[in-house]
Enzyme design. Structure first.
Site, PDB file in Angstrom:
ATOM      1  N   SER A   1      -1.762 -16.301   5.927  1.00 31.74           N
ATOM      2  CA  SER A   1      -2.774 -15.421   6.516  1.00 31.74           C
ATOM      3  C   SER A   1      -3.997 -16.173   7.025  1.00 31.74           C
ATOM      4  O   SER A   1      -5.128 -15.832   6.719  1.00 31.74           O
ATOM      5  CB  SER A   1      -3.208 -14.408   5.446  1.00 31.74           C
ATOM      6  OG  SER A   1      -3.921 -13.356   6.039  1.00 31.74           O
TER       7      SER A   1
ATOM      8  N   ARG B   1       0.827  -1.212   0.000  1.00 32.74           N
ATOM      9  CA  ARG B   1       0.000   0.000   0.000  1.00 32.74           C
ATOM     10  C   ARG B   1       0.863   1.265   0.000  1.00 32.74           C
ATOM     11  O   ARG B   1       0.466   2.300  -0.495  1.00 32.74           O
ATOM     12  CB  ARG B   1      -0.947  -0.004   1.215  1.00 32.74           C
ATOM     13  CG  ARG B   1      -2.079  -1.014   1.109  1.00 32.74           C
ATOM     14  CD  ARG B   1      -3.168  -0.748   2.136  1.00 32.74           C
ATOM     15  NE  ARG B   1      -2.687  -0.920   3.496  1.00 32.74           N
ATOM     16  CZ  ARG B   1      -2.775  -2.070   4.183  1.00 32.74           C
ATOM     17  NH1 ARG B   1      -3.332  -3.130   3.613  1.00 32.74           N
ATOM     18  NH2 ARG B   1      -2.311  -2.148   5.405  1.00 32.74           N
TER      19      ARG B   1
ATOM     20  N   ASN C   1      -5.251 -18.205  13.027  1.00 33.22           N
ATOM     21  CA  ASN C   1      -4.737 -19.032  14.138  1.00 33.22           C
ATOM     22  C   ASN C   1      -5.732 -19.055  15.296  1.00 33.22           C
ATOM     23  O   ASN C   1      -5.994 -20.081  15.904  1.00 33.22           O
ATOM     24  CB  ASN C   1      -3.445 -18.489  14.775  1.00 33.22           C
ATOM     25  CG  ASN C   1      -2.464 -17.933  13.801  1.00 33.22           C
ATOM     26  OD1 ASN C   1      -2.842 -17.190  12.910  1.00 33.22           O
ATOM     27  ND2 ASN C   1      -1.210 -18.295  13.964  1.00 33.22           N
ATOM     28  N   CYS C   2      -6.262 -17.849  15.566  1.00 32.27           N
ATOM     29  CA  CYS C   2      -7.087 -17.702  16.764  1.00 32.27           C
ATOM     30  C   CYS C   2      -8.422 -18.453  16.647  1.00 32.27           C
ATOM     31  O   CYS C   2      -9.074 -18.711  17.646  1.00 32.27           O
ATOM     32  CB  CYS C   2      -7.326 -16.225  17.054  1.00 32.27           C
ATOM     33  SG  CYS C   2      -5.795 -15.270  16.967  1.00 32.27           S
TER      34      CYS C   2
ATOM     35  N   GLY D   1       6.425  -9.854  15.614  1.00 30.90           N
ATOM     36  CA  GLY D   1       5.578 -10.975  16.033  1.00 30.90           C
ATOM     37  C   GLY D   1       6.100 -11.765  17.228  1.00 30.90           C
ATOM     38  O   GLY D   1       6.892 -11.265  18.041  1.00 30.90           O
ATOM     39  N   ASP D   2       5.637 -13.001  17.304  1.00 30.05           N
ATOM     40  CA  ASP D   2       5.929 -13.846  18.469  1.00 30.05           C
ATOM     41  C   ASP D   2       7.428 -14.074  18.673  1.00 30.05           C
ATOM     42  O   ASP D   2       7.868 -14.423  19.773  1.00 30.05           O
ATOM     43  CB  ASP D   2       5.271 -15.228  18.293  1.00 30.05           C
ATOM     44  CG  ASP D   2       3.763 -15.171  18.440  1.00 30.05           C
ATOM     45  OD1 ASP D   2       3.228 -14.074  18.691  1.00 30.05           O
ATOM     46  OD2 ASP D   2       3.121 -16.227  18.293  1.00 30.05           O
TER      47      ASP D   2
ATOM     48  N   ALA E   1      12.316  -7.440  12.399  1.00 33.20           N
ATOM     49  CA  ALA E   1      11.663  -8.656  12.914  1.00 33.20           C
ATOM     50  C   ALA E   1      10.424  -8.252  13.695  1.00 33.20           C
ATOM     51  O   ALA E   1      10.403  -7.202  14.368  1.00 33.20           O
ATOM     52  CB  ALA E   1      12.615  -9.454  13.793  1.00 33.20           C
TER      53      ALA E   1
HETATM   54  P1  FAD Z   1       2.565 -16.706  12.978  1.00 33.53           P
HETATM   55  O1  FAD Z   1       1.269 -16.078  12.768  1.00 33.53           O
HETATM   56  O2  FAD Z   1       2.610 -18.021  13.667  1.00 33.53           O
HETATM   57  O3  FAD Z   1       3.265 -16.858  11.587  1.00 33.53           O
HETATM   58  C1  FAD Z   1       4.553 -17.387  11.465  1.00 33.53           C
HETATM   59  C2  FAD Z   1       4.633 -18.163  10.155  1.00 33.53           C
HETATM   60  O4  FAD Z   1       5.988 -18.239   9.792  1.00 33.53           O
HETATM   61  C3  FAD Z   1       4.172 -19.603  10.294  1.00 33.53           C
HETATM   62  O5  FAD Z   1       3.111 -19.866   9.404  1.00 33.53           O
HETATM   63  C4  FAD Z   1       5.385 -20.444   9.970  1.00 33.53           C
HETATM   64  O6  FAD Z   1       5.093 -21.583   9.205  1.00 33.53           O
HETATM   65  C5  FAD Z   1       6.218 -19.474   9.158  1.00 33.53           C
HETATM   66  N1  FAD Z   1       7.657 -19.751   9.218  1.00 33.53           N
HETATM   67  C6  FAD Z   1       8.402 -19.946  10.333  1.00 33.53           C
HETATM   68  N2  FAD Z   1       9.697 -20.119   9.995  1.00 33.53           N
HETATM   69  C7  FAD Z   1       9.777 -20.012   8.657  1.00 33.53           C
HETATM   70  C8  FAD Z   1      10.837 -20.107   7.737  1.00 33.53           C
HETATM   71  N3  FAD Z   1      12.070 -20.313   8.142  1.00 33.53           N
HETATM   72  N4  FAD Z   1      10.561 -19.968   6.421  1.00 33.53           N
HETATM   73  C9  FAD Z   1       9.288 -19.756   5.985  1.00 33.53           C
HETATM   74  N5  FAD Z   1       8.251 -19.661   6.819  1.00 33.53           N
HETATM   75  C10 FAD Z   1       8.484 -19.774   8.126  1.00 33.53           C
HETATM   76  N6  FAD Z   1      -3.557 -14.271  19.782  1.00 33.53           N
HETATM   77  C11 FAD Z   1      -4.477 -13.367  20.194  1.00 33.53           C
HETATM   78  O7  FAD Z   1      -4.143 -12.196  20.334  1.00 33.53           O
HETATM   79  N7  FAD Z   1      -5.753 -13.753  20.449  1.00 33.53           N
HETATM   80  C12 FAD Z   1      -6.176 -15.025  20.297  1.00 33.53           C
HETATM   81  O8  FAD Z   1      -7.352 -15.340  20.528  1.00 33.53           O
HETATM   82  C13 FAD Z   1      -5.241 -15.988  19.883  1.00 33.53           C
HETATM   83  N8  FAD Z   1      -5.598 -17.282  19.741  1.00 33.53           N
HETATM   84  C14 FAD Z   1      -4.688 -18.179  19.278  1.00 33.53           C
HETATM   85  C15 FAD Z   1      -5.086 -19.496  19.131  1.00 33.53           C
HETATM   86  C16 FAD Z   1      -4.182 -20.439  18.667  1.00 33.53           C
HETATM   87  C17 FAD Z   1      -4.614 -21.852  18.520  1.00 33.53           C
HETATM   88  C18 FAD Z   1      -2.861 -20.047  18.340  1.00 33.53           C
HETATM   89  C19 FAD Z   1      -1.880 -21.052  17.834  1.00 33.53           C
HETATM   90  C20 FAD Z   1      -2.446 -18.742  18.519  1.00 33.53           C
HETATM   91  C21 FAD Z   1      -3.355 -17.808  18.984  1.00 33.53           C
HETATM   92  N9  FAD Z   1      -2.993 -16.472  19.184  1.00 33.53           N
HETATM   93  C22 FAD Z   1      -3.903 -15.575  19.610  1.00 33.53           C
HETATM   94  C23 FAD Z   1      -1.601 -16.041  18.950  1.00 33.53           C
HETATM   95  C24 FAD Z   1      -1.415 -15.414  17.587  1.00 33.53           C
HETATM   96  O9  FAD Z   1      -1.906 -16.287  16.614  1.00 33.53           O
HETATM   97  C25 FAD Z   1       0.061 -15.165  17.367  1.00 33.53           C
HETATM   98  O10 FAD Z   1       0.500 -14.282  18.351  1.00 33.53           O
HETATM   99  C26 FAD Z   1       0.357 -14.553  16.016  1.00 33.53           C
HETATM  100  O11 FAD Z   1      -0.091 -15.384  14.986  1.00 33.53           O
HETATM  101  C27 FAD Z   1       1.861 -14.331  15.859  1.00 33.53           C
HETATM  102  O12 FAD Z   1       2.135 -13.859  14.598  1.00 33.53           O
HETATM  103  P2  FAD Z   1       3.527 -14.178  13.901  1.00 33.53           P
HETATM  104  O13 FAD Z   1       3.491 -13.571  12.551  1.00 33.53           O
HETATM  105  O14 FAD Z   1       4.629 -13.829  14.794  1.00 33.53           O
HETATM  106  O15 FAD Z   1       3.556 -15.755  13.783  1.00 33.53           O
END
Ligand code: FAD
Length: 817
Positions: A39, A22, A42-43, A282-283, A280
């Site tokens: 995309s 964007r 997860n939640c 996220g989690d 970096a």
């Molecule tokens: P993610 O969304 O996990 O994305 C990371 C992605 O990176 C993954 O798909 C993984 O496959 C990919 N990846 C990792 N390493 C590599 C690599 N080397 N090469 C290519 N790809 C890679 N949070 C809330 O705030 N409220 C909720 O209700 C809530 N409920 C949840 C319920 C569940 C069951 C889960 C699992 C999580 C929940 N969360 C919730 C937490 C929230 O989903 C995470 O905090 C958020 O998704 C983190 O975002 P992220 O981008 O850091 O990681």
């Protein structure tokens, strides 16, 4: 044209990619995702398992194709980034479909690899009956396992957000679920006092809690899992491991980026890592706590999304920055909502902050408008400034709104006093003229200005019972008689002014009421009359929710929000007969049954008594009561802490109904002596062997037979603790009724039984259970003896006297041992 690579295609990664596009239509953006989906929600994953979300397609918000069409991003699923070379600004990628490796250069790199569920290194963790939940394939695996193998029982290890959500959804899928957690509470972001209502709620829905328990090993027997806990063994058909996550940061660490001891990628407020070309989010990143400034991890979707956007902004030259994390979170626990923001009391204590706390209990909207339900709010605030440090809200309706207002107040660095000034939307269906958030502010304002001094539930036990202080309960006589804190005398608030002369002015007065409001009024009367006064924060309701056995005071609608007593009884008429509403909330066994029986006597045939009660034993009492009295149990419904049952008066008079007497056996075990316990179980097993239905009702000392041998961590008041210490914990600690000789007699009899090949008491109990003998603990005795359900062995039902009497009437033999 800048080239931006993004690792990870879900919350943080996909947000960064969309924002980048964007802001920069020309950029070359490639997003790598090692999984098959991008995309995704997860939640929402647990709710697909439970069946609330019906369509698989609802879980995926975007596909590589739709993302390409909308954002012109080159999405490469099944492509894992395996290495980063910050010097040459290249990543190595493994194409998981072809097995080929290739490199891709970048101008800027965004890492959003998320986190991995922790799988402890214990024996048996690799069983295919053990699952974790992080992504869509995990979800399908669990769902398919349930559909294919039809497991009946599940253990969820970990009572965090995912654990509790999974427990609810497995329960919805028809499994019997047990949550096992090593802490003494679920949901670590809230404090133990606020978790007490959550524990009761979870258990009231039929999900079992084994707190203070950790898993040592897992053995897959082929049919089921044998799970070794520190307190014994537990069997389940499947297991969900939900003990937390660890950052997925290996490639960052290997590339030499700065990473914390716990593996979190270190970033600045622009989400820039120690390398100026790599961001970096996220989690996987380390956050700074908004309140304390401490470094840590808050793996939630909100921060990940915000950070993804901020990283994109900075790549495109916008100077936006991330302003730390306050950990706002919310969870649905069946029909209860639990929300929190900021720090909890545990953290405030650990950091030795100057703080105090308040508990309020306010209706979700005007109490005269139907459907109002109370919510508990705990505020943690700095003293003497009043700055809000954290808030926790537990209730049924309007919890999200209040916690969001409090989260905003924390963001704005507001003091709790300033909550009184918030002008929040009000009309009766939505709130009260003084919103629960305003109310919390008033309470803190009174505390900070010295208008009232508080004491807390954990201070109660330490108060002297030697007459040197006055312990005063200001509720009505009926409320007081229904249950009060040991040592407290009763002077109802409305007669306090006339009865002041009964109270010695030289002694400090510790006041309680139901929720803290009448106590506050009493404290004001007393302090203005020269007494040194303290008010119990949260009142008896909070105290009993923490220490009570099973008699939770109502979290209910239809009660006066201040007194928590039933509103006036309403009578409606129907063609079938009239409906008589009877409110027995707050009464304990046998109170509700006595009240029901009285109402039935008054009622005409065909009339329906609709009784509301908060006594958890009432449901099972009622069934037997109706069976034996010939009245018709039309329905029971349990919601929001209240059981509502409808009983129609039958055409036969109560006292002439005479149901069939069966050859059941009813054994009332009052004694906790070893010999009498052995005799009871021998008789029970013999009767069961004759195919008789046997019910054993354990009351008073007999309850000790059912106690678990190990110490179970449960909160108790002082008297209950003393009782618990003095009484034998379980069958192995029982003594003989005669010739016990300091325990020698009991040992001898066990020896003799062994020599003569007679089963031990423990074996007899197991045998009885496997032969279908019903073991029932008397709810009233449990309350009196301060024994909690968690302290009793598995498989014991809790019931009241009416259920036992119904059994007795259907038995041709009742024994009192
Ligand atoms: P993610 O969304 O996990 O994305 C990371 C992605 O990176 C993954 O798909 C993984 O496959 C990919 N990846 C990792 N390493 C590599 C690599 N080397 N090469 C290519 N790809 C890679 N949070 C809330 O705030 N409220 C909720 O209700 C809530 N409920 C949840 C319920 C569940 C069951 C889960 C699992 C999580 C929940 N969360 C919730 C937490 C929230 O989903 C995470 O905090 C958020 O998704 C983190 O975002 P992220 O981008 O850091 O990681």
């Amino acid at each position: 044209m800048q080239k931006v690579l993004i690792v990870g295609g879900v919350a943080g990664g996909a947000t960064a990619a969309a924002r980048l596009r964007r802001l920069d239509e020309k950029a070359n953006i490639i997003m790598f995702e090692r999984g098959e989906y991008i995309s995704f929600a997860n939640c929402g994953l647990p709710y697909y398992i439970g069946g609330e979300i019906k369509e698989k397609s609802s879980l995926t918000l975007q596909t590589p194709e739709s993302f390409k069409a909308r954002f012109n991003v080159d999405v490469r699923i099944k492509n894992e980034v395996t290495g980063i070379d910050p010097i040459s600004k290249k990543v190595t990628v493994s194409n998981l479909l072809t097995g080929e490796f290739y490199t891709e250069s970048y101008d800027k790199l965004v890492l959003s690899m998320g986190a991995q569920p922790i799988k402890p290194n214990i024996e048996g963790i690799g069983s295919d009956k053990v699952f974790t939940l992080r992504n869509i394939p995990d979800t399908y695996r669990i769902k398919e396992y349930i559909e294919l193998h039809k497991p009946k029982t599940a253990a969820v290890i970990g009572g965090g957000f995912i654990g509790v959500e999974m427990a609810e959804n497995l329960h919805a899928a028809g499994l019997q679920v047990t949550i096992i957690d090593m802490a003494n509470q679920v949901l670590a972001p809230i404090d133990y006092d606020m978790a007490s209502d959550v524990h009761r709620h979870i258990e009231s829905k039929g999900v079992k809690l084994l707190l203070g328990n950790s898993v040592r090993s897992i053995q897959d027997t082929g049919d089921f899992l044998k799970i070794a806990l520190n307190s014994g063994e537990f069997n389940a058909d499947m297991l969900i491991m939900a003990i937390g996550v660890r950052p997925d940061s290996k490639i960052a660490k290997d590339a030499g980026l700065s990473v914390s001891d716990s593996g979190l990628i270190v970033v600045d407020d622009h989400m820039l890592t120690s390398d100026k070309k790599i961001y970096a989010v996220g989690d996987a990143v380390q956050i700074t706590d908004f309140i304390t400034g401490m470094k840590g991890s808050v793996p939630l979707a909100g921060p990940a999304n915000k950070q993804g956007r901020i990283a994109a902004d900075n790549i495109c030259g916008l100077d936006s920055s991330y302003k730390n994390t306050q950990g706002s979170s919310i969870l649905k626990v069946f029909d209860l909502t639990v929300a929190s923001t900021g720090i909890n009391e545990k953290t405030a204590k650990k950091l030795a902050l100057n703080f105090d706390k308040s508990f309020t209990y306010s209706p979700s909207h005007a109490s005269y408008y139907p459907g109002a339900v109370n919510m508990s709010i705990k505020l943690i605030f700095e003293t003497p400034s009043g700055k809000i440090l954290g808030a926790q809200v537990v209730g049924y309706d309007g919890v999200d709104k209040r916690c969001d207002v409090l989260a905003t107040a924390i963001r704005a660095n507001m003091t709790a006093r300033e909550l009184t000034e918030l002008e929040l939307c009000y009309a009766p269906p939505f709130s009260s003229a003084k919103d629960p958030v305003n109310m919390a502010g008033y309470v803190v304002e009174n505390l900070l200005s010295g208008k009232v001094k508080n004491f807390h539930w954990h201070d109660v036990e330490k108060l002297p019972r030697d007459g040197s202080v006055i312990l005063l309960d200001t509720r009505t006589v009926l409320e007081y008689e229904n249950g009060h804190i040991e040592g407290f005398i009763n002077i109802p608030l409305d007669s306090l002014r006339e009865r002041l002369s009964e109270l010695d002015k030289n002694k400090p007065v510790y006041v309680t009421c139901q929720i803290g409001l009448r106590g506050y009024v009493a404290a004001r009367i007393l302090s203005q009359n020269g007494y040194d006064t303290f008010n119990l924060s949260g009142g008896y309701r909070l105290y009993i929710s923490i220490f009570g056995a099973h008699e939770t005071t109502p979290i209910s609608s239809g009660l006066n929000p201040e007194t928590q007593r039933p509103e006036e009884v309403k009578v409606n008429f129907t063609e079938a007969g009239k409906i008589i509403n009877l409110d027995a909330c707050g009464l304990q066994c046998p109170g509700p049954i006595v009240k029901l029986s009285g109402a039935l006597k008054e009622a005409k045939f065909g009339d329906i008594i609709r009784i509301s009660t908060t006594d958890p034993a009432f449901g099972s009492d009622l069934e037997g009561f109706c069976r034996r009295t010939g009245n018709i149990l039309l329905k029971t419904e349990s919601s929001k802490g209240i059981l509502v049952a409808e009983i129609q008066k039958n055409s036969k008079p109560l006292d002439t109904f005479n149901g069939a007497v069966n050859n059941n056996k009813n054994i009332i075990v009052f004694s906790g002596d070893l010999d009498k316990a052995i005799a009871s179980f021998i008789i029970a097993n013999a009767a069961a062997a004759m195919d008789r239905k046997v019910s054993m009702f354990f009351t008073f000392w007999g309850l000790n037979i059912l106690r678990r041998p190990n110490k179970v961590k449960v909160k108790k008041d002082f008297i209950s603790r003393m009782f618990g210490l003095m009484m034998p914990r379980g069958s192995k600690k029982l003594s003989l009724s005669k010739m016990n000789m300091g325990g020698m007699g009991a040992k001898m009899i066990r020896g003799v039984m062994k020599a003569k090949n007679v089963d031990s008491l423990e074996d007899l109990i197991k045998m009885a259970q496997s032969n279908g003998v019903e073991l029932v603990a008397c709810s009233m005795s449990m309350d009196i003896m301060g024994i909690k359900q968690e302290e009793l062995m598995d498989g014991v039902k809790i019931s009241g006297a009416a259920a036992m009497l119904a059994n007795a009437e259907e038995s041709d033999m009742s024994l009192f041992i």
